[in-house]
Design a protein around this motif. Structure first.
Motif, PDB file in Angstrom:
ATOM      1  N   GLN A  95     -41.215   4.377  11.392  1.00 43.74           N
ATOM      2  CA  GLN A  95     -42.426   3.617  11.118  1.00 43.74           C
ATOM      3  C   GLN A  95     -43.646   4.219  11.812  1.00 43.74           C
ATOM      4  OE1 GLN A  95     -41.097   2.166   8.400  1.00 43.74           O
ATOM      5  NE2 GLN A  95     -42.655   0.630   8.832  1.00 43.74           N
ATOM      6  N   ASN A  96     -43.473   4.680  13.033  1.00 41.29           N
ATOM      7  CA  ASN A  96     -44.572   5.295  13.758  1.00 41.29           C
ATOM      8  C   ASN A  96     -45.036   6.565  13.054  1.00 41.29           C
ATOM      9  OD1 ASN A  96     -45.491   7.408  15.966  1.00 41.29           O
ATOM     10  ND2 ASN A  96     -45.887   5.393  16.824  1.00 41.29           N
ATOM     11  N   ASN A  97     -44.087   7.356  12.575  1.00 40.06           N
ATOM     12  CA  ASN A  97     -44.414   8.614  11.924  1.00 40.06           C
ATOM     13  C   ASN A  97     -45.158   8.378  10.614  1.00 40.06           C
ATOM     14  OD1 ASN A  97     -42.626  11.343  10.443  1.00 40.06           O
ATOM     15  ND2 ASN A  97     -44.217  11.519  11.985  1.00 40.06           N
ATOM     16  N   LEU A  98     -44.725   7.381   9.840  1.00 37.12           N
ATOM     17  CA  LEU A  98     -45.409   7.062   8.593  1.00 37.12           C
ATOM     18  C   LEU A  98     -46.847   6.670   8.870  1.00 37.12           C
ATOM     19  CD1 LEU A  98     -45.337   6.613   5.532  1.00 37.12           C
ATOM     20  CD2 LEU A  98     -44.480   4.299   5.976  1.00 37.12           C
ATOM     21  N   ALA A  99     -47.063   5.823   9.858  1.00 34.52           N
ATOM     22  CA  ALA A  99     -48.420   5.424  10.215  1.00 34.52           C
ATOM     23  C   ALA A  99     -49.237   6.622  10.690  1.00 34.52           C
ATOM     24  CB  ALA A  99     -48.382   4.342  11.296  1.00 34.52           C
ATOM     25  N   GLN A 100     -48.603   7.516  11.431  1.00 31.73           N
ATOM     26  CA  GLN A 100     -49.294   8.701  11.940  1.00 31.73           C
ATOM     27  C   GLN A 100     -49.835   9.545  10.782  1.00 31.73           C
ATOM     28  OE1 GLN A 100     -46.764  11.637  13.796  1.00 31.73           O
ATOM     29  NE2 GLN A 100     -48.399  12.351  15.140  1.00 31.73           N
ATOM     30  N   PHE A 101     -48.991   9.802   9.792  1.00 29.63           N
ATOM     31  CA  PHE A 101     -49.430  10.611   8.655  1.00 29.63           C
ATOM     32  C   PHE A 101     -50.500   9.896   7.833  1.00 29.63           C
ATOM     33  CE2 PHE A 101     -45.492  13.114   9.245  1.00 29.63           C
ATOM     34  CZ  PHE A 101     -46.033  14.380   9.128  1.00 29.63           C
ATOM     35  N   LEU A 102     -50.245   8.633   7.489  1.00 29.33           N
ATOM     36  CA  LEU A 102     -51.167   7.945   6.602  1.00 29.33           C
ATOM     37  C   LEU A 102     -52.515   7.675   7.263  1.00 29.33           C
ATOM     38  CD1 LEU A 102     -48.818   5.427   4.738  1.00 29.33           C
ATOM     39  CD2 LEU A 102     -49.475   7.759   4.108  1.00 29.33           C
ATOM     40  N   SER A 103     -52.526   7.485   8.563  1.00 26.68           N
ATOM     41  CA  SER A 103     -53.793   7.224   9.246  1.00 26.68           C
ATOM     42  C   SER A 103     -54.637   8.483   9.393  1.00 26.68           C
ATOM     43  CB  SER A 103     -53.546   6.605  10.622  1.00 26.68           C
ATOM     44  OG  SER A 103     -52.898   7.532  11.475  1.00 26.68           O
ATOM     45  N   ASN A 104     -54.007   9.631   9.325  1.00 23.00           N
ATOM     46  CA  ASN A 104     -54.722  10.902   9.492  1.00 23.00           C
ATOM     47  C   ASN A 104     -55.101  11.586   8.183  1.00 23.00           C
ATOM     48  OD1 ASN A 104     -54.968  11.762  12.443  1.00 23.00           O
ATOM     49  ND2 ASN A 104     -52.832  11.139  12.379  1.00 23.00           N
ATOM     50  N   ASN A 105     -54.406  11.248   7.094  1.00 26.03           N
ATOM     51  CA  ASN A 105     -54.582  12.020   5.866  1.00 26.03           C
ATOM     52  C   ASN A 105     -55.962  11.863   5.231  1.00 26.03           C
ATOM     53  OD1 ASN A 105     -52.151  13.393   5.729  1.00 26.03           O
ATOM     54  ND2 ASN A 105     -51.135  11.860   4.468  1.00 26.03           N
ATOM     55  N   GLY A 106     -56.500  10.648   5.226  1.00 26.35           N
ATOM     56  CA  GLY A 106     -57.774  10.428   4.557  1.00 26.35           C
ATOM     57  C   GLY A 106     -58.896  11.254   5.162  1.00 26.35           C
ATOM     58  N   ALA A 107     -59.038  11.190   6.477  1.00 29.36           N
ATOM     59  CA  ALA A 107     -60.097  11.945   7.146  1.00 29.36           C
ATOM     60  C   ALA A 107     -59.879  13.445   6.990  1.00 29.36           C
ATOM     61  CB  ALA A 107     -60.152  11.566   8.620  1.00 29.36           C
ATOM     62  N   ALA A 108     -58.615  13.878   7.044  1.00 28.74           N
ATOM     63  CA  ALA A 108     -58.321  15.303   6.886  1.00 28.74           C
ATOM     64  C   ALA A 108     -58.706  15.791   5.500  1.00 28.74           C
ATOM     65  CB  ALA A 108     -56.842  15.566   7.156  1.00 28.74           C
ATOM     66  N   LEU A 109     -58.436  14.976   4.465  1.00 26.80           N
ATOM     67  CA  LEU A 109     -58.803  15.374   3.108  1.00 26.80           C
ATOM     68  C   LEU A 109     -60.322  15.538   2.990  1.00 26.80           C
ATOM     69  CD1 LEU A 109     -57.955  15.983   0.212  1.00 26.80           C
ATOM     70  CD2 LEU A 109     -58.137  13.535  -0.275  1.00 26.80           C
ATOM     71  N   GLN A 110     -61.068  14.631   3.592  1.00 29.94           N
ATOM     72  CA  GLN A 110     -62.521  14.758   3.546  1.00 29.94           C
ATOM     73  C   GLN A 110     -63.000  16.017   4.260  1.00 29.94           C
ATOM     74  OE1 GLN A 110     -64.490  12.854   1.593  1.00 29.94           O
ATOM     75  NE2 GLN A 110     -62.482  12.070   0.952  1.00 29.94           N
ATOM     76  N   ARG A 111     -62.384  16.362   5.362  1.00 30.78           N
ATOM     77  CA  ARG A 111     -62.760  17.603   6.063  1.00 30.78           C
ATOM     78  C   ARG A 111     -62.446  18.826   5.205  1.00 30.78           C
ATOM     79  NH1 ARG A 111     -60.423  14.811  10.523  1.00 30.78           N
ATOM     80  NH2 ARG A 111     -58.478  16.009  10.321  1.00 30.78           N
ATOM     81  N   LEU A 112     -61.289  18.801   4.533  1.00 35.33           N
ATOM     82  CA  LEU A 112     -60.926  19.926   3.680  1.00 35.33           C
ATOM     83  C   LEU A 112     -61.945  20.089   2.553  1.00 35.33           C
ATOM     84  CD1 LEU A 112     -57.062  19.396   3.426  1.00 35.33           C
ATOM     85  CD2 LEU A 112     -58.229  21.251   4.629  1.00 35.33           C
ATOM     86  N   ILE A 113     -62.334  18.985   1.929  1.00 36.87           N
ATOM     87  CA  ILE A 113     -63.311  19.045   0.840  1.00 36.87           C
ATOM     88  C   ILE A 113     -64.652  19.551   1.355  1.00 36.87           C
ATOM     89  CG2 ILE A 113     -64.620  17.638  -0.791  1.00 36.87           C
ATOM     90  CD1 ILE A 113     -62.083  15.873  -1.053  1.00 36.87           C
TER      91      ILE A 113
END
Length: 359
Positions: A273-291
């Motif tokens: 559960q911790n790992n799932l939250a870790q990925f999902l909480s970081n993905n949105g901001a990372a995608l914006q940085r990539l764009i």
């Protein structure tokens, strides 16, 4: 008699022989267990989950169990951890079980399968619809006791050197994708590579592969794939909710006290559960940085999705002759359809309306 039948017969014989005997003797005193992983040390998220499992078991056992984590290559190679633990060379492994479909294709279901379960659907199946029991049944064949021990959430379709305009663009494409999804791409004509995570960047940079999937925006950004190509497909067919596993050699597991066994199970579940939250909480901001850094986001055309579906069904069909694979497949499908029936009509509608109302 196959190995599974032999082991079941042996277990029945052992049970009968043990009638009236004393309770099993558990190893006493402090113990150090060696945990090998499929992850290079420091790989974002996935190594974190392995380390969390190790640290939590040590802490929760008050030091009675110390977990000595060996990253990929430090004791055995990334894809050698399964054999190391089944044979007793190491005590535990943390990894993605779909790396081990060569041992049995049913292992794919405990990571991810093409057009399979989301992260929520996976835990519904695992904890309430028989998935954990089937994981254990499969483990009996290979001398393992396994639990879910991490989850990346939905994984991206991947990074490509050229845009994908139709199914024919996969013909001859050198692409890194493990598991049954990789098998499906092979049926579409791709030259599929199954590389450990620590080797993917160099393979893409050198041209040894034309494209790769890894995990999602956060882990992909950490890996640096955006330095090599700017074409990114966030939605993929192959891993809609990828689970990771913590597996213990069954003889080692059986030698632990009931409390220590429960500690391993609980630590794995919390790490999931911790790992799932870790990925999902970081993905949105990372995608914006990539764009913002110049990455262009694409979606596969419908005819590509159709080709993914046809190739995936071919992979499933070719494995249905194995009774245990078929049992796992049918169980997972039934659970997924039941869960999806509710989630689509409740959360799915809500999220679509939220996006419409809030913009």
């Amino acid at each position: 008699m196959d190995r599974r039948s032999f082991l079941r017969a042996s277990a029945l014989g052992s049970t009968a022989a043990a009638t009236g005997l004393a309770a099993p003797a558990y190893a006493q005193g402090k113990r150090t267990l060696t945990l090998v992983t499929t992850w290079g040390r420091g790989l974002a998220g996935v190594h974190d989950s392995a380390q969390r499992c190790a640290d939590m078991i040590t802490a929760m056992s008050d030091g009675q169990l110390t977990i000595d984590l060996k990253a990929a290559g430090e004791l055995v190679g990334a894809f050698e951890v399964f054999d190391a633990v089944t044979s007793g060379q190491a005590d535990m492994y943390h990894g993605a079980d779909y790396y081990f479909t060569g041992q049995h294709p049913g292992y794919a279901f405990f990571t991810a399968t093409p057009f399979g379960m989301t992260a929520q659907e996976l835990v519904n199946w695992y904890y309430y619809d028989g998935g954990m029991e089937l994981h254990d049944k499969l483990g009996e064949v290979f001398n393992l006791k396994s639990f879910l021990g991490g989850n990346t959430g939905a994984q991206a379709g991947g990074w490509f050197r050229a845009e994908i305009n139709g199914p024919e663009d996969f013909n001859g494409l050198k692409f890194r994708m493990p598991g049954l999804g990789g098998k499906a791409l092979g049926y579409m004509g791709a030259s599929v590579q199954n590389l450990p995570g620590a080797e993917v960047y160099q393979a893409l940079a050198s041209g040894a592969i034309d494209g790769t999937e890894w995990i999602g925006p956060w882990a992909d950004e950490k890996a640096g794939f955006q330095e090599i190509t700017k074409i990114y497909y966030p939605a993929g067919f192959h891993e809609p909710g990828a689970g990771l596993s913590l597996a213990t050699n069954r003889e080692v597991y059986d030698s632990l006290t009931p409390a220590q066994q429960k500690i391993i199970e609980v630590a794995a579940g919390e790490a999931h559960q911790n790992n799932l939250a870790q990925f999902l909480s970081n993905n949105g901001a990372a995608l914006q940085r990539l764009i913002a850094g110049g990455v262009t986001v694409r979606e596969f055309p419908d005819d590509v999705w159709d080709a993914f579906g046809a190739a995936s069904q071919q992979v499933y069909d070719e494995n249905m002759g194995d009774d245990l694979f078929k049992e796992i497949y049918e169980s997972a499908q039934a659970s997924m359809r039941s869960s999806s029936g509710w989630l689509t009509r409740s959360e799915g509608v809500y999220r679509a309306q939220r996006d419409r109302v809030l913009g």
